[in-house]
Scaffold this motif. Structure first.
Motif, PDB file in Angstrom:
ATOM      1  N   UNK B   1      21.726 -12.919  42.845  1.00 24.28           N
ATOM      2  CA  UNK B   1      22.381 -11.892  43.641  1.00 24.28           C
ATOM      3  C   UNK B   1      22.929 -10.938  42.797  1.00 24.28           C
ATOM      4  N   UNK B   2      23.377  -9.837  43.453  1.00 20.59           N
ATOM      5  CA  UNK B   2      23.958  -8.646  42.841  1.00 20.59           C
ATOM      6  C   UNK B   2      25.404  -8.415  43.339  1.00 20.59           C
ATOM      7  N   UNK B   3      25.971  -8.186  42.144  1.00 16.05           N
ATOM      8  CA  UNK B   3      27.499  -8.074  42.824  1.00 16.05           C
ATOM      9  C   UNK B   3      27.778  -6.385  42.571  1.00 16.05           C
ATOM     10  N   UNK B   4      28.137  -5.941  43.661  1.00 16.73           N
ATOM     11  CA  UNK B   4      28.271  -4.501  44.051  1.00 16.73           C
ATOM     12  C   UNK B   4      29.888  -4.140  44.184  1.00 16.73           C
ATOM     13  N   UNK B   5      30.259  -3.305  43.369  1.00 11.96           N
ATOM     14  CA  UNK B   5      31.838  -2.764  43.776  1.00 11.96           C
ATOM     15  C   UNK B   5      31.532  -1.243  44.058  1.00 11.96           C
ATOM     16  N   UNK B   6      32.658  -0.725  45.000  1.00 13.19           N
ATOM     17  CA  UNK B   6      32.669   0.547  45.543  1.00 13.19           C
ATOM     18  C   UNK B   6      34.285   1.065  45.344  1.00 13.19           C
ATOM     19  N   UNK B   7      34.307   2.235  44.986  1.00 14.27           N
ATOM     20  CA  UNK B   7      35.450   2.776  44.962  1.00 14.27           C
ATOM     21  C   UNK B   7      35.584   4.113  45.439  1.00 14.27           C
ATOM     22  N   UNK B   8      36.539   4.614  46.259  1.00 15.07           N
ATOM     23  CA  UNK B   8      37.688   3.718  46.646  1.00 15.07           C
ATOM     24  C   UNK B   8      37.232   2.790  47.705  1.00 15.07           C
ATOM     25  N   UNK B   9      38.259   1.780  47.996  1.00 12.43           N
ATOM     26  CA  UNK B   9      37.626   0.802  49.268  1.00 12.43           C
ATOM     27  C   UNK B   9      38.243   1.397  50.375  1.00 12.43           C
ATOM     28  N   UNK B  10      39.172   2.185  50.360  1.00 14.44           N
ATOM     29  CA  UNK B  10      39.491   3.012  51.737  1.00 14.44           C
ATOM     30  C   UNK B  10      40.123   4.436  51.069  1.00 14.44           C
ATOM     31  N   UNK B  11      40.093   5.366  52.178  1.00 14.81           N
ATOM     32  CA  UNK B  11      40.773   6.588  51.881  1.00 14.81           C
ATOM     33  C   UNK B  11      41.030   7.350  53.172  1.00 14.81           C
ATOM     34  N   UNK B  12      42.082   8.114  53.315  1.00 12.33           N
ATOM     35  CA  UNK B  12      42.469   8.928  54.257  1.00 12.33           C
ATOM     36  C   UNK B  12      42.469  10.448  53.730  1.00 12.33           C
ATOM     37  N   UNK B  13      41.532  11.340  54.388  1.00 14.93           N
ATOM     38  CA  UNK B  13      41.451  12.695  54.065  1.00 14.93           C
ATOM     39  C   UNK B  13      41.684  13.670  55.102  1.00 14.93           C
ATOM     40  N   UNK B  14      41.848  14.874  54.317  1.00 20.49           N
ATOM     41  CA  UNK B  14      42.081  15.830  55.458  1.00 20.49           C
ATOM     42  C   UNK B  14      40.832  16.723  55.993  1.00 20.49           C
ATOM     43  N   UNK B  15      40.805  16.979  57.037  1.00 23.72           N
ATOM     44  CA  UNK B  15      39.692  17.865  57.335  1.00 23.72           C
ATOM     45  C   UNK B  15      39.390  18.805  56.705  1.00 23.72           C
ATOM     46  N   UNK B  16      37.995  19.323  56.290  1.00 23.76           N
ATOM     47  CA  UNK B  16      37.481  20.273  55.347  1.00 23.76           C
ATOM     48  C   UNK B  16      37.597  19.796  53.799  1.00 23.76           C
ATOM     49  N   UNK B  17      38.013  18.786  53.471  1.00 24.62           N
ATOM     50  CA  UNK B  17      38.068  18.389  52.084  1.00 24.62           C
ATOM     51  C   UNK B  17      36.810  17.387  51.859  1.00 24.62           C
ATOM     52  N   UNK B  18      36.556  16.921  50.897  1.00 26.30           N
ATOM     53  CA  UNK B  18      35.347  16.224  50.608  1.00 26.30           C
ATOM     54  C   UNK B  18      35.816  14.909  49.797  1.00 26.30           C
ATOM     55  N   UNK B  19      35.091  13.804  50.186  1.00 26.24           N
ATOM     56  CA  UNK B  19      35.380  12.250  49.416  1.00 26.24           C
ATOM     57  C   UNK B  19      34.046  11.762  48.646  1.00 26.24           C
ATOM     58  N   UNK B  20      34.098  11.531  47.298  1.00 22.65           N
ATOM     59  CA  UNK B  20      33.281  10.995  46.536  1.00 22.65           C
ATOM     60  C   UNK B  20      33.342   9.511  46.280  1.00 22.65           C
ATOM     61  N   UNK B  21      32.370   8.812  46.692  1.00 27.92           N
ATOM     62  CA  UNK B  21      32.333   7.418  46.585  1.00 27.92           C
ATOM     63  C   UNK B  21      31.516   6.750  45.761  1.00 27.92           C
ATOM     64  N   UNK B  22      32.081   5.960  44.778  1.00 27.06           N
ATOM     65  CA  UNK B  22      31.048   5.549  43.488  1.00 27.06           C
ATOM     66  C   UNK B  22      30.768   3.924  44.203  1.00 27.06           C
ATOM     67  N   UNK B  23      29.559   3.726  43.536  1.00 28.98           N
ATOM     68  CA  UNK B  23      28.816   2.442  43.440  1.00 28.98           C
ATOM     69  C   UNK B  23      28.406   1.981  42.288  1.00 28.98           C
ATOM     70  N   UNK B  24      28.927   0.577  41.750  1.00 24.26           N
ATOM     71  CA  UNK B  24      28.386   0.087  40.709  1.00 24.26           C
ATOM     72  C   UNK B  24      27.867  -1.192  40.678  1.00 24.26           C
ATOM     73  N   UNK B  25      26.789  -1.308  40.053  1.00 24.40           N
ATOM     74  CA  UNK B  25      26.125  -2.805  40.418  1.00 24.40           C
ATOM     75  C   UNK B  25      26.158  -3.502  38.948  1.00 24.40           C
ATOM     76  N   UNK B  26      26.226  -4.776  38.963  1.00 27.84           N
ATOM     77  CA  UNK B  26      26.422  -5.452  37.734  1.00 27.84           C
ATOM     78  C   UNK B  26      25.104  -5.797  37.013  1.00 27.84           C
ATOM     79  N   UNK B  27      24.042  -5.305  37.589  1.00 20.94           N
ATOM     80  CA  UNK B  27      22.538  -5.304  36.921  1.00 20.94           C
ATOM     81  C   UNK B  27      21.777  -4.285  37.338  1.00 20.94           C
ATOM     82  N   UNK B  28      20.833  -3.965  36.601  1.00 16.17           N
ATOM     83  CA  UNK B  28      19.982  -2.790  37.044  1.00 16.17           C
ATOM     84  C   UNK B  28      18.996  -3.294  38.288  1.00 16.17           C
TER      85      UNK B  28
END
Lengths: 116, 115
Positions: B1-28
């Motif tokens: 299997x592959x272990x996947x982590x995401x950051x952030x797990x949750x967020x609350x944002x204002x209209x008009x802004x942007x959010x960047x989500x990261x995804x990291x895997x434990x193997x290629x």
């Protein structure tokens, strides 16, 4: 392009009842088929998968599914459900690696509610 | 299997802004995908993140709204730009290793709420 249809949007059963959730797909080539489950507040988990071979596949927690190629179907079954099976169930399909369609496409999901 | 982590797990944002989500895997992995799951809905594929080149977007999704990066075989980011309340969803990263293993694994998701 492939697509997946789940005709049961919400199924309500009593404990110990038998379960069958329908799934039909459309894709002309060889397919891989999956059932995923999402328990309340949790992330997606793989229940079972079909790649090739025996069309009757067994998954975790007593679930099984049968691939019927002539009907383009992959229905999920369980002989006796438990209250803990309450969840959202997603059927999914993709094409084998190397194909342009090799990305999982999900059905709309079936919400299963089990009465204690 | 592959272990996947995401950051952030949750967020609350204002209209008009942007959010960047990261995804990291434990193997290629050969393939990485981004999905959206709107409240009470199924998962919809946004795009396939291609290593070293532009992402491949599904119908209805565009690069200006959902820019994606994939600098290497274990990491990807999804940005949701110019947020509106309709963008409130769970965003999931997903990976596949490639032939002969065709199983696809899913991360825990990022729950985004836009006010």
């Amino acid at each position: 392009a492939q697509s997946v249809s789940q005709h049961n949007h919400h199924v309500i059963l009593s404990e110990a009842a038998s379960l069958e959730l329908g799934c039909n797909y459309s894709y002309g080539g060889t397919v891989n088929l999956f059932w995923y489950v999402q328990y309340p507040g949790q992330h997606l988990q793989l229940l079972l998968k079909y790649f090739s071979g025996d069309p009757l596949v067994k998954g975790i927690k007593g679930f099984e599914a049968e691939f019927i190629k002539s009907k383009f179907s992959f229905n999920l079954r369980k002989p006796s459900v438990q209250w803990s099976d309450t969840a959202e169930y997603f059927c999914a399909v993709n094409a084998p690696p190397g194909s342009s369609a090799s990305k999982i496409i999900f059905g709309s999901g079936t919400r299963l509610s089990i009465r204690p | 299997s592959a272990v996947i982590s995401q950051k952030p797990s949750r967020d609350i944002c204002q209209r008009g802004t942007s959010l960047t989500i990261q995804c990291q895997v434990d193997s290629q992995v050969t393939m990485m995908f981004w999905y959206r799951q709107q409240p009470g809905q199924s998962l919809t594929l946004i795009a396939t993140a291609n290593q070293g080149s532009e992402a491949t977007y599904e119908s209805g999704f565009v690069i200006d709204k959902f820019p994606i990066s994939r600098p290497n075989l274990t990491f990807s980011t999804l940005t949701v730009s110019n947020l509106s309340p309709e963008d409130s969803s769970i965003y999931l990263c997903s990976v596949k290793r490639g032939a002969p293993d065709n199983e696809q694994f899913f991360g825990p998701g990022t729950r985004l709420t836009v006010l």
